[in-house]
Scaffold this motif. Structure first.
Motif, short mmCIF file in Angstrom:
data_model
loop_
_atom_site.label_atom_id
_atom_site.label_comp_id
_atom_site.label_asym_id
_atom_site.label_seq_id
_atom_site.Cartn_x
_atom_site.Cartn_y
_atom_site.Cartn_z
N MET B 1 37.37 36.74 42.16
CA MET B 1 37.47 38.15 41.79
C MET B 1 36.80 38.45 40.44
N SER B 2 35.55 38.73 40.46
CA SER B 2 34.84 39.26 39.30
C SER B 2 35.04 38.41 38.06
N SER B 69 27.90 47.19 53.46
CA SER B 69 28.89 46.26 52.94
C SER B 69 28.34 45.52 51.72
N ALA B 72 29.04 47.75 48.90
CA ALA B 72 30.46 47.68 48.58
C ALA B 72 30.78 46.38 47.83
N ASP B 73 30.20 45.27 48.30
CA ASP B 73 30.44 43.98 47.63
C ASP B 73 29.94 43.99 46.19
N GLU B 75 29.46 46.59 44.25
CA GLU B 75 30.28 47.48 43.42
C GLU B 75 31.61 46.83 43.07
N ARG B 76 32.20 46.18 44.04
CA ARG B 76 33.47 45.52 43.75
C ARG B 76 33.28 44.44 42.69
N TYR B 80 33.27 48.37 39.66
CA TYR B 80 33.31 49.82 39.88
C TYR B 80 34.74 50.34 40.01
N ASP B 81 35.56 49.54 40.71
CA ASP B 81 36.88 50.03 41.11
C ASP B 81 37.78 50.30 39.92
N ASP B 82 37.99 49.26 39.11
CA ASP B 82 38.78 49.51 37.91
C ASP B 82 37.92 49.22 36.70
N GLY B 108 30.87 48.72 35.63
CA GLY B 108 32.31 48.90 35.57
C GLY B 108 32.85 49.03 34.16
#
Lengths: 213, 213
Positions: B1-2, B69, B72-73, B75-76, B80-82, B108
């Motif tokens: 996770m990032s 996708s 989306a991948d 960006e995640r 991007y999300d938080d 992000g």
DNA sequence: TAGATTGTTAATCGATTAACAATC
DNA sequence: TAGATTGTTAATCGATTAACAATC
């Protein structure tokens, strides 16, 4: 001179050495060791020696380097003597910031003029540098024999600006607009995204914080 | 996770992929090959595949990647999300330019506020971001749980600003002032000299021009 | 002389590129 | 099936670091 192959990393460190040497209290002909420089800047001593070997005439074992001649060598290498002229297109926030930045001199580069299509901006001076209407870009680049152009305009205008620069004889372009510029093979382009170093820092921090848990 | 280890170089390329994918005319569920991305951005195809392997769930041989996708991948992965919040100290030209720069969102990161000691500046908003007096730096960093601080003040003020940031709980500092900051071991510092990329470009050009002769 | 420091040669490390097997 | 494309393993390249000989 000053055309030898130097890595980006080394080039980044050279002005640090220069700054440090200049900030030293200098009592006449002081000597300084690579070890001392390395410690002050948080680098490895071998790395400092390797970097200095590229620009200086060398130090003396046990004694170190002569600070004054090292300063002179660094300045000569970085092009203090004959600065390279550059122009910037776009006098928005970024353009203004670059016009006002003093750090370019350390690398022998001077931004001599700005261009903007906003009539309210052209005619002014910003940080002592004249701002011209963008219509005169090509003509003035030719006349002043400018080789380096900086693009600090919105993405939509960047290609047109690039074309005008190239027509004006510019051979290298530093591009802050988030677009791929099309240009003749002979013209160098360096794309810049100022967000990258911060993103790297943010990732480093995230990794570090995650380790704790 | 990032939080995986990604090199600076790779991190620099990821938003390029994202931009390119987003700019593609998308007719429903289109596929895209690493080769096509590589060609469009002037990179090697293996490099693109390696980069994408770090963030995506993988493509299909012969078909390529599903564009949606992949977006989306990316960006995640880039957060991007938080978004991570940061503050900037110093609302001069550089501070304003950074406050107005939209490219941080791609990684992000959001700059949520600025601080300045000039009373004429604090109270204002710049590019929609509030500017506070620097006296409130420590308090507000604590309250907003800011982890990242950006130093865009003159060299002489940088250390004091850094101290206040650290006191306010900031864990990473992006420093534009040309000074070595002293700080606790646990705090990350990234020093920035915006002149470096231009110096590299200038050297590359000098080398190229010299070859001709 | 002894010890500190330079400068060079070899080892390590990381990123990019090339080669190739797997697969749809 | 055949061919395009992925993903992995090996080779290359460049920069940093370590080891060490030279020297003042």
């Amino acid at each position: 001179m000053s055309v030898q192959s130097v890595s980006k990393q080394t080039l980044q460190r050279l002005p640090q050495y220069l700054n440090f040497l200049k900030s030293m209290p200098r009592a006449g002909a002081a000597n300084i060791s690579a070890t001392a420089i390395a410690e002050a800047l948080g680098l490895g001593d071998v790395q400092v020696r390797k970097d200095l070997a590229l620009v200086s005439s060398g130090g003396r074992p046990k004694v170190g380097y002569d600070a004054d001649s090292l300063i002179a060598d660094l300045e000569r290498f970085l092009g203090y003597d004959d600065a390279t002229s550059a122009v910037i297109v776009g006098a928005g926030d970024l353009g203004r910031a670059l016009l006002g930045y003093h750090g370019f001199a350390a690398y022998g580069i001077e931004i001599v003029a700005a261009f903007d299509h906003d009539p309210a901006r052209s005619g002014q001076t910003i940080h002592g540098k004249p701002v011209f209407p963008v219509e005169r870009l090509q003509e003035l680049c030719k006349r002043m024999q400018i080789r380096i152009g900086i693009i600090a305009v919105p993405a939509g205008e960047a290609q047109a600006v690039c074309d005008a620069l190239v027509e004006g004889g510019v051979r290298a372009v530093w591009n802050f607009a988030p677009v791929m510029l099309s240009k003749p093979e002979s013209v160098l382009v360096q794309n810049e995204d100022i967000a990258v170093p911060l993103a790297v820092l943010s990732k480093r921090l995230a990794r570090k914080l995650a380790e704790r848990e």
